[in-house]
Design a protein around this motif. Sequence first.
Motif, PDB file in Angstrom:
ATOM      1  N   PRO A  86      45.739 -26.422  17.769  1.00  0.00           N
ATOM      2  CA  PRO A  86      45.683 -27.891  17.778  1.00  0.00           C
ATOM      3  C   PRO A  86      44.310 -28.477  18.060  1.00  0.00           C
ATOM      4  CG  PRO A  86      47.581 -27.093  19.028  1.00  0.00           C
ATOM      5  CD  PRO A  86      46.749 -25.892  18.704  1.00  0.00           C
ATOM      6  N   HIS A  87      43.405 -27.695  18.628  1.00  0.00           N
ATOM      7  CA  HIS A  87      42.090 -28.272  18.968  1.00  0.00           C
ATOM      8  C   HIS A  87      41.068 -28.116  17.851  1.00  0.00           C
ATOM      9  CE1 HIS A  87      41.279 -24.043  19.958  1.00  0.00           C
ATOM     10  NE2 HIS A  87      39.990 -24.320  20.038  1.00  0.00           N
ATOM     11  N   TRP A  88      41.407 -27.312  16.762  1.00  0.00           N
ATOM     12  CA  TRP A  88      40.357 -27.188  15.746  1.00  0.00           C
ATOM     13  C   TRP A  88      40.782 -26.736  14.361  1.00  0.00           C
ATOM     14  CZ3 TRP A  88      37.733 -22.831  13.410  1.00  0.00           C
ATOM     15  CH2 TRP A  88      38.274 -21.579  13.735  1.00  0.00           C
ATOM     16  N   LEU A  89      41.984 -26.156  14.157  1.00  0.00           N
ATOM     17  CA  LEU A  89      42.255 -25.487  12.878  1.00  0.00           C
ATOM     18  C   LEU A  89      43.708 -25.600  12.444  1.00  0.00           C
ATOM     19  CD1 LEU A  89      41.244 -23.433  10.644  1.00  0.00           C
ATOM     20  CD2 LEU A  89      41.997 -21.620  12.202  1.00  0.00           C
ATOM     21  N   ALA A  90      43.893 -25.895  11.144  1.00  0.00           N
ATOM     22  CA  ALA A  90      45.196 -25.785  10.484  1.00  0.00           C
ATOM     23  C   ALA A  90      45.008 -24.905   9.258  1.00  0.00           C
ATOM     24  CB  ALA A  90      45.723 -27.164  10.095  1.00  0.00           C
ATOM     25  N   LYS A  91      46.115 -24.460   8.658  1.00  0.00           N
ATOM     26  CA  LYS A  91      46.030 -23.572   7.500  1.00  0.00           C
ATOM     27  C   LYS A  91      47.099 -23.930   6.481  1.00  0.00           C
ATOM     28  CE  LYS A  91      44.194 -19.385   9.762  1.00  0.00           C
ATOM     29  NZ  LYS A  91      43.101 -19.024   8.837  1.00  0.00           N
ATOM     30  N   ALA A  92      46.761 -23.664   5.213  1.00  0.00           N
ATOM     31  CA  ALA A  92      47.736 -23.732   4.118  1.00  0.00           C
ATOM     32  C   ALA A  92      47.717 -22.383   3.416  1.00  0.00           C
ATOM     33  CB  ALA A  92      47.392 -24.851   3.146  1.00  0.00           C
ATOM     34  N   TYR A  93      48.909 -21.855   3.090  1.00  0.00           N
ATOM     35  CA  TYR A  93      49.022 -20.490   2.575  1.00  0.00           C
ATOM     36  C   TYR A  93      49.635 -20.469   1.175  1.00  0.00           C
ATOM     37  CZ  TYR A  93      48.868 -19.500   7.628  1.00  0.00           C
ATOM     38  OH  TYR A  93      48.538 -19.455   8.961  1.00  0.00           O
ATOM     39  N   TYR A  94      49.210 -19.476   0.409  1.00  0.00           N
ATOM     40  CA  TYR A  94      49.875 -19.137  -0.841  1.00  0.00           C
ATOM     41  C   TYR A  94      49.737 -17.626  -1.006  1.00  0.00           C
ATOM     42  CZ  TYR A  94      51.290 -19.090  -5.741  1.00  0.00           C
ATOM     43  OH  TYR A  94      51.934 -18.830  -6.921  1.00  0.00           O
ATOM     44  N   GLY A  95      50.767 -16.896  -0.630  1.00  0.00           N
ATOM     45  CA  GLY A  95      50.699 -15.441  -0.648  1.00  0.00           C
ATOM     46  C   GLY A  95      49.640 -14.965   0.328  1.00  0.00           C
ATOM     47  N   GLU A  96      48.732 -14.126  -0.143  1.00  0.00           N
ATOM     48  CA  GLU A  96      47.676 -13.585   0.713  1.00  0.00           C
ATOM     49  C   GLU A  96      46.472 -14.511   0.829  1.00  0.00           C
ATOM     50  OE1 GLU A  96      45.951 -10.014  -0.904  1.00  0.00           O
ATOM     51  OE2 GLU A  96      46.292 -10.682  -2.961  1.00  0.00           O
ATOM     52  N   TYR A  97      46.504 -15.632   0.133  1.00  0.00           N
ATOM     53  CA  TYR A  97      45.378 -16.559   0.146  1.00  0.00           C
ATOM     54  C   TYR A  97      45.693 -17.741   1.056  1.00  0.00           C
ATOM     55  CZ  TYR A  97      43.878 -13.826  -3.852  1.00  0.00           C
ATOM     56  OH  TYR A  97      43.493 -12.791  -4.652  1.00  0.00           O
ATOM     57  N   GLY A 106      36.044 -23.590  17.257  1.00  0.00           N
ATOM     58  CA  GLY A 106      36.862 -22.857  18.214  1.00  0.00           C
ATOM     59  C   GLY A 106      36.530 -23.175  19.652  1.00  0.00           C
ATOM     60  N   ASN A 107      35.278 -23.558  19.923  1.00  0.00           N
ATOM     61  CA  ASN A 107      34.894 -23.918  21.286  1.00  0.00           C
ATOM     62  C   ASN A 107      35.054 -25.410  21.568  1.00  0.00           C
ATOM     63  OD1 ASN A 107      32.730 -25.082  19.931  1.00  0.00           O
ATOM     64  ND2 ASN A 107      31.234 -23.570  20.619  1.00  0.00           N
ATOM     65  N   ASP A 248      34.647 -22.740  33.435  1.00  0.00           N
ATOM     66  CA  ASP A 248      34.647 -22.569  31.985  1.00  0.00           C
ATOM     67  C   ASP A 248      34.051 -23.814  31.341  1.00  0.00           C
ATOM     68  OD1 ASP A 248      35.238 -22.171  29.285  1.00  0.00           O
ATOM     69  OD2 ASP A 248      37.201 -21.287  29.691  1.00  0.00           O
ATOM     70  N   ALA A 249      32.931 -23.652  30.621  1.00  0.00           N
ATOM     71  CA  ALA A 249      32.236 -24.795  30.021  1.00  0.00           C
ATOM     72  C   ALA A 249      33.054 -25.472  28.926  1.00  0.00           C
ATOM     73  CB  ALA A 249      30.891 -24.356  29.459  1.00  0.00           C
ATOM     74  N   ARG A 250      34.101 -24.809  28.438  1.00  0.00           N
ATOM     75  CA  ARG A 250      34.939 -25.412  27.398  1.00  0.00           C
ATOM     76  C   ARG A 250      35.891 -26.460  27.949  1.00  0.00           C
ATOM     77  NH1 ARG A 250      37.641 -20.000  25.203  1.00  0.00           N
ATOM     78  NH2 ARG A 250      37.832 -19.804  27.477  1.00  0.00           N
ATOM     79  N   LEU A 251      36.153 -26.387  29.245  1.00  0.00           N
ATOM     80  CA  LEU A 251      37.221 -27.178  29.855  1.00  0.00           C
ATOM     81  C   LEU A 251      36.762 -28.606  30.140  1.00  0.00           C
ATOM     82  CD1 LEU A 251      40.139 -26.916  30.922  1.00  0.00           C
ATOM     83  CD2 LEU A 251      39.167 -26.293  33.146  1.00  0.00           C
ATOM     84  N   GLN A 252      37.632 -29.557  29.829  1.00  0.00           N
ATOM     85  CA  GLN A 252      37.349 -30.953  30.160  1.00  0.00           C
ATOM     86  C   GLN A 252      37.164 -31.088  31.679  1.00  0.00           C
ATOM     87  OE1 GLN A 252      40.865 -32.905  28.659  1.00  0.00           O
ATOM     88  NE2 GLN A 252      40.200 -32.787  26.533  1.00  0.00           N
ATOM     89  N   PRO A 253      36.292 -31.973  32.166  1.00  0.00           N
ATOM     90  CA  PRO A 253      35.500 -32.942  31.395  1.00  0.00           C
ATOM     91  C   PRO A 253      34.159 -32.402  30.901  1.00  0.00           C
ATOM     92  CG  PRO A 253      35.196 -33.352  33.718  1.00  0.00           C
ATOM     93  CD  PRO A 253      36.178 -32.212  33.620  1.00  0.00           C
ATOM     94  N   GLY A 255      33.651 -29.809  28.869  1.00  0.00           N
ATOM     95  CA  GLY A 255      33.846 -29.536  27.454  1.00  0.00           C
ATOM     96  C   GLY A 255      34.908 -30.437  26.865  1.00  0.00           C
ATOM     97  N   ARG A 256      35.500 -29.990  25.767  1.00  0.00           N
ATOM     98  CA  ARG A 256      36.466 -30.830  25.054  1.00  0.00           C
ATOM     99  C   ARG A 256      37.848 -30.200  24.961  1.00  0.00           C
ATOM    100  NH1 ARG A 256      32.930 -33.127  19.875  1.00  0.00           N
ATOM    101  NH2 ARG A 256      31.264 -34.083  21.112  1.00  0.00           N
ATOM    102  N   MET A 257      38.042 -29.081  25.651  1.00  0.00           N
ATOM    103  CA  MET A 257      39.311 -28.376  25.533  1.00  0.00           C
ATOM    104  C   MET A 257      40.140 -28.531  26.809  1.00  0.00           C
ATOM    105  SD  MET A 257      37.988 -24.900  23.588  1.00  0.00           S
ATOM    106  CE  MET A 257      39.618 -24.148  23.467  1.00  0.00           C
ATOM    107  N   THR A 258      41.466 -28.476  26.627  1.00  0.00           N
ATOM    108  CA  THR A 258      42.384 -28.503  27.756  1.00  0.00           C
ATOM    109  C   THR A 258      42.730 -27.075  28.166  1.00  0.00           C
ATOM    110  OG1 THR A 258      44.358 -28.488  26.347  1.00  0.00           O
ATOM    111  CG2 THR A 258      43.385 -30.643  26.858  1.00  0.00           C
TER     112      THR A 258
END
Length: 273
Positions: A86-97, A106-107, A248-253, A255-258
């Motif tokens: 939820p913080h950076w990536l979604a995907k759409a699939y068609y078979g192996e692609y 990711g950070n 952890d530098a990623r953690l709010q406040p 960084g931007r991650m929960t």
Amino acid sequence: MDTPFSAPDTSPPPIDPTGRSFYCHGLTLLIDARVPFLVGGAYALECYTGISRHTKDLDIFVRPDDRDRIIEILASAGYQADVTYPHWLAKAYYGEYFIDIIFSSGNGICAVDEAWFEHAPRRDILGVPVLLCPIEEIIWSKSFVLERERYDGADIAHILRVCSDRLNWPRLMDRFGAHWRVLLSHLVLFGFIYPAERSRIPDWVMQRLLALLADELRSAPPSERLCQGTLLSREQYLTDIMRWGYQDARLQPKGRMTHENIAHWTAAIDVKE
């Protein structure tokens, strides 16, 4: 008698018709729906450097607010599509692609904003006219990918070798902001990788970054025990956070991650040993 050494053929195999059809259809669906997106990843790298590296995915970069609409468009066309992280990536699939729908990093640092689109060049990808991720944003986002199993520093060196004269250096430095040490590290390595090409990096850029370093050396280190290694690798600095008591530098406040974002991202690490 010794056999003469011959370099292996490193040219990638051409993408097969199934993958090409899926990617072209996905891009066309989004263009027809007038949803803004940018193409990055291996296809953008090839446009900028001429280095071909065909994978079984297509990376598109979108504003966070457009993520769900894009998922809906691709799902309505019959493709499986969902939010992976939820913080950076979604995907759409068609078979192996699959199509990676990227709206941050990711950070959590490199969120896609309006500036990505304002500076995007137009190119044809797989015969479809699209906008590419700007060079500055590609360098910025790749600079933090320093995992044990994946290191994007070579991509940055290749981009700098070919595109340094086209870079908007002030904008690139602004992107890194307080993380200027990461940019400096890649520029220092560039001069090591290509000694004869080091003049491709403007003197004033190196002088400004080295001045920041000199100022930092004259000041006392911060009192808080912060580990920014987690911005470079989700796995290799877990000991620092979990055992040695660093923040952890990623953690709010900071960084931007929960906590939930970090736990989900950490749980997906492919443990091989």
